[in-house]
Design an enzyme around this catalytic site. Sequence first.
Site, PDB file in Angstrom:
ATOM      1  N   VAL A 148      -3.741  -2.657   8.998  1.00 28.23           N
ATOM      2  CA  VAL A 148      -3.765  -3.702   7.972  1.00 28.23           C
ATOM      3  C   VAL A 148      -2.748  -3.400   6.875  1.00 28.23           C
ATOM      4  O   VAL A 148      -1.914  -4.243   6.533  1.00 28.23           O
ATOM      5  CB  VAL A 148      -5.180  -3.850   7.371  1.00 28.23           C
ATOM      6  CG1 VAL A 148      -5.158  -4.874   6.227  1.00 28.23           C
ATOM      7  CG2 VAL A 148      -6.167  -4.285   8.446  1.00 28.23           C
ATOM      8  N   TYR A 149      -2.822  -2.190   6.324  1.00 34.18           N
ATOM      9  CA  TYR A 149      -1.894  -1.823   5.246  1.00 34.18           C
ATOM     10  C   TYR A 149      -0.443  -1.942   5.698  1.00 34.18           C
ATOM     11  O   TYR A 149       0.389  -2.525   4.992  1.00 34.18           O
ATOM     12  CB  TYR A 149      -2.182  -0.382   4.804  1.00 34.18           C
ATOM     13  CG  TYR A 149      -1.163   0.159   3.824  1.00 34.18           C
ATOM     14  CD1 TYR A 149      -1.165  -0.236   2.490  1.00 34.18           C
ATOM     15  CD2 TYR A 149      -0.182   1.060   4.242  1.00 34.18           C
ATOM     16  CE1 TYR A 149      -0.225   0.250   1.594  1.00 34.18           C
ATOM     17  CE2 TYR A 149       0.754   1.561   3.345  1.00 34.18           C
ATOM     18  CZ  TYR A 149       0.734   1.152   2.033  1.00 34.18           C
ATOM     19  OH  TYR A 149       1.672   1.635   1.158  1.00 34.18           O
TER      20      TYR A 149
END
Length: 262
Positions: A148-149
């Site tokens: 996600v990051y």
Amino acid sequence: MNIVITGGTKGIGRALAEEFWQQGHQVLVCGQNSAELQALAKSKGGERFYATSCNIRELAQVESLRDFALQQMGSIDIWINNAGLAKTTNSILQTSQQDLETMVTTNILGTMQCCRVAAVLMLAQGYGKIFNMLGGGSDGEYFAGMGVYGSTKRSLDYFSTALAKELAGSGVIVGRIRPGMIITEGVVREAKADLANFQRRRHFANLICDEPETVAPYLAAEILKCNKSGHKIAWLSSLKISLRMLRGLVNKPQDKFSRYGL
């Protein structure tokens, strides 16, 4: 120079703020912890250093940040989008909905809003520099736990390129910063949350990670001299990584994490 830094109370944001201030520039930082902001501003004796609260996910607060900066400094020469959230110990499916939403809205929406507000102001001025802080995954390389990051930072890399092209010839420079692997409060928190995994990669981390104050002077110098839109400032080059790895085969690296209780 008059410089705005979002997320400027910790890590590389604070180190950059300290470096610019020590060089004699006016600096304004923002964050969401009022006590930290007040303590940081107080430590500078009210001289050329300002701090204010801002949640960059809220457009009205970003606009208030701009207005406060203009009120205190008169103009904004450089705007550095450093505020962000990194949760890197879980897979995409294991990431909580709250963490998913906060990373996406902070790292992408918040940074984009800051860019738009800063760009409109700088177009009216006829000059200015906007820099977006990238991170792991921004070049498309996969790292476990960073699905996600890394995706948010990959998005910012594209966005920064697009904005640079759209503002070409306007006098507004858009740049990207890849600070390398910085030991921040977030990195320490993530390491403690998954201590067994950190211990397995401790040797490698000691080779490639740096303290914020080590990196800040180089980044600040590059930011100040940057005059080409679309430029990427990178601290940890492939050559530097290779040299550190080779040295690590001969000499045991200094442990950089014990001071943080790891």
